[in-house]
Enzyme design. Structure first.
Site, mmCIF file in Angstrom:
data_model
loop_
_atom_site.group_PDB
_atom_site.id
_atom_site.type_symbol
_atom_site.label_atom_id
_atom_site.label_comp_id
_atom_site.label_asym_id
_atom_site.label_seq_id
_atom_site.Cartn_x
_atom_site.Cartn_y
_atom_site.Cartn_z
ATOM 1 N N ASP A 67 89.013 5.247 -51.205
ATOM 2 C CA ASP A 67 89.024 3.726 -50.411
ATOM 3 C C ASP A 67 90.582 2.772 -51.214
ATOM 4 O OD1 ASP A 67 87.715 2.898 -52.932
ATOM 5 O OD2 ASP A 67 85.701 2.147 -52.128
ATOM 6 N N ASN A 137 74.196 -2.381 -54.121
ATOM 7 C CA ASN A 137 73.819 -2.782 -52.681
ATOM 8 C C ASN A 137 73.854 -1.625 -51.789
ATOM 9 O OD1 ASN A 137 76.358 -2.130 -51.648
ATOM 10 N ND2 ASN A 137 77.163 -4.175 -51.251
ATOM 11 N N HIS A 139 75.835 0.894 -51.170
ATOM 12 C CA HIS A 139 77.394 1.262 -51.030
ATOM 13 C C HIS A 139 77.802 2.409 -51.132
ATOM 14 C CE1 HIS A 139 80.054 -1.724 -52.968
ATOM 15 N NE2 HIS A 139 80.312 -0.401 -54.306
ATOM 16 N N GLU A 144 80.244 -1.081 -46.553
ATOM 17 C CA GLU A 144 78.558 -1.381 -47.208
ATOM 18 C C GLU A 144 77.582 -2.238 -46.400
ATOM 19 O OE1 GLU A 144 79.683 -3.116 -49.845
ATOM 20 O OE2 GLU A 144 81.048 -4.750 -49.858
HETATM 21 C C1 GLP Z 1 83.325 0.768 -56.163
HETATM 22 C C2 GLP Z 1 83.528 1.453 -55.391
HETATM 23 C C3 GLP Z 1 82.935 2.615 -55.202
HETATM 24 C C4 GLP Z 1 81.843 2.647 -56.252
HETATM 25 C C5 GLP Z 1 80.944 1.066 -56.921
HETATM 26 C C6 GLP Z 1 80.004 1.670 -57.919
HETATM 27 O O1 GLP Z 1 83.576 -1.290 -54.906
HETATM 28 N N1 GLP Z 1 84.294 1.542 -54.229
HETATM 29 O O2 GLP Z 1 83.358 4.081 -54.776
HETATM 30 O O3 GLP Z 1 81.130 4.194 -56.028
HETATM 31 O O4 GLP Z 1 81.936 0.677 -56.258
HETATM 32 O O5 GLP Z 1 81.407 1.330 -59.060
HETATM 33 P P1 GLP Z 1 80.800 1.284 -60.731
HETATM 34 O O6 GLP Z 1 80.491 2.836 -60.602
HETATM 35 O O7 GLP Z 1 82.083 0.736 -61.292
HETATM 36 O O8 GLP Z 1 79.544 0.919 -60.523
#
Ligand code: GLP
Length: 277
Positions: A67, A137, A139, A144
């Protein structure tokens, strides 16, 4: 799913890096699906070490990120392009022209950016290994809750909890994007092998819903239950709410016993004797 539970976040990173090392070693033209967020940072640092100390080359590897934010210049420090350069690409010998993010601005045609991104994945022969973190959440990427389980790369408006979680990367008063282009869940599920990593207590509920919960668009990561080859690496904290935690550990102990039986000549064994995914 193969669920591996290890003591701490450092071991999660080491094991993740080892899976990528094995793939790139055996397939120098491997196509990696890459993730951002805090979770993979330590794993990327291990890959940089493996490249520098053990000479693993990424010259022919391609990388597709899940993304990218909309509304940030790609050279902004908070863009996922900058994050990837900093955390991985600058430390290894990957060709930057072989690294792709679904980057687009508000002036671009979202649909053509998305289909070009997907066409490039296809042209490279598809993703061999997709790395995933998980949001609180549930995702994956920026899919989402209530994202279609067969969605393709497209623009998503982020949920407020996601924006809050990611606000730590932005200074007060600074513009924080509320939209992103993300690989769809259907796109992610086309990868040959998926590696989901999670650490920390705050991920425990999302991890439980993803692995053991019902298949539901309310937890986008639960769609991984449909995939034939998913490896999940968790630290103890993120595994805390799993009902079958002891079973997953037991399966892995038994697999190790089988490996030991083969190596000591107690049984001939074959490549498919340990638990299949
Ligand atoms: C972000 C990314 C995800 C990631 C998630 C968790 O929003 N778009 O690809 O897996 O959040 O992030 P973190 O590893 O910082 O908890």
């Amino acid at each position: 799913m193969k669920v591996l539970i290890v003591e701490n976040a450092d071991l999660v990173a080491q094991m993740g890096a080892e899976i990528i090392r094995e793939l790139v070693d055996s397939k120098p033209k491997a196509v990696l699906g890459l993730a951002t967020g805090s979770t993979p940072i330590a794993m990327y640092a291990y890959l940089v070490q493996i490249h520098k100390l053990r000479g693993l080359s990424f010259k022919e590897v391609s990388g597709f990120n899940l993304d990218e934010y909309i509304g940030l210049e790609s050279d902004s420090p908070q863009s996922y392009r900058s994050f990837m350069n900093r955390s991985l690409f600058d430390g290894i010998d990957i060709g930057l022209n072989n690294t792709y993010l679904p980057s687009c601005g508000y002036e671009d045609d979202f649909n053509s950016v998305a289909s070009e991104f997907e066409n490039t994945i296809r042209a490279k022969g598809g993703i061999d290994l997709q790395i995933l973190g998980i949001g609180r959440n549930g995702h994956i990427g920026f899919n989402e809750p209530i994202s279609s389980l067969s969605s393709r790369t497209r623009v998503k408006t982020l949920r407020q909890d996601t924006i809050e979680d990611n606000s730590r990367f932005f200074d007060e008063g600074e513009f924080q994007p509320f939209q992103a282009m993300t690989m769809g869940i259907g796109t992610i599920l086309e990868a040959e092998h998926i590696l989901l990593m999670a650490t920390g207590l705050e991920k425990a509920k999302a991890v439980r819903d993803a692995i053991e919960g019902p298949l539901s668009a309310m937890c986008p990561a639960s769609a991984l239950q449909l995939h034939k080859k998913v490896t999940v690496i968790l630290d103890e904290a993120s595994a805390q709410e799993l009902e079958n935690k002891n079973y997953y550990k037991w399966v892995n102990e038994k697999n190790k016993e089988l490996e030991a039986m083969v190596s000591t000549g107690h049984t001939r064994g074959n490549s498919c004797m340990s638990e299949q995914l």
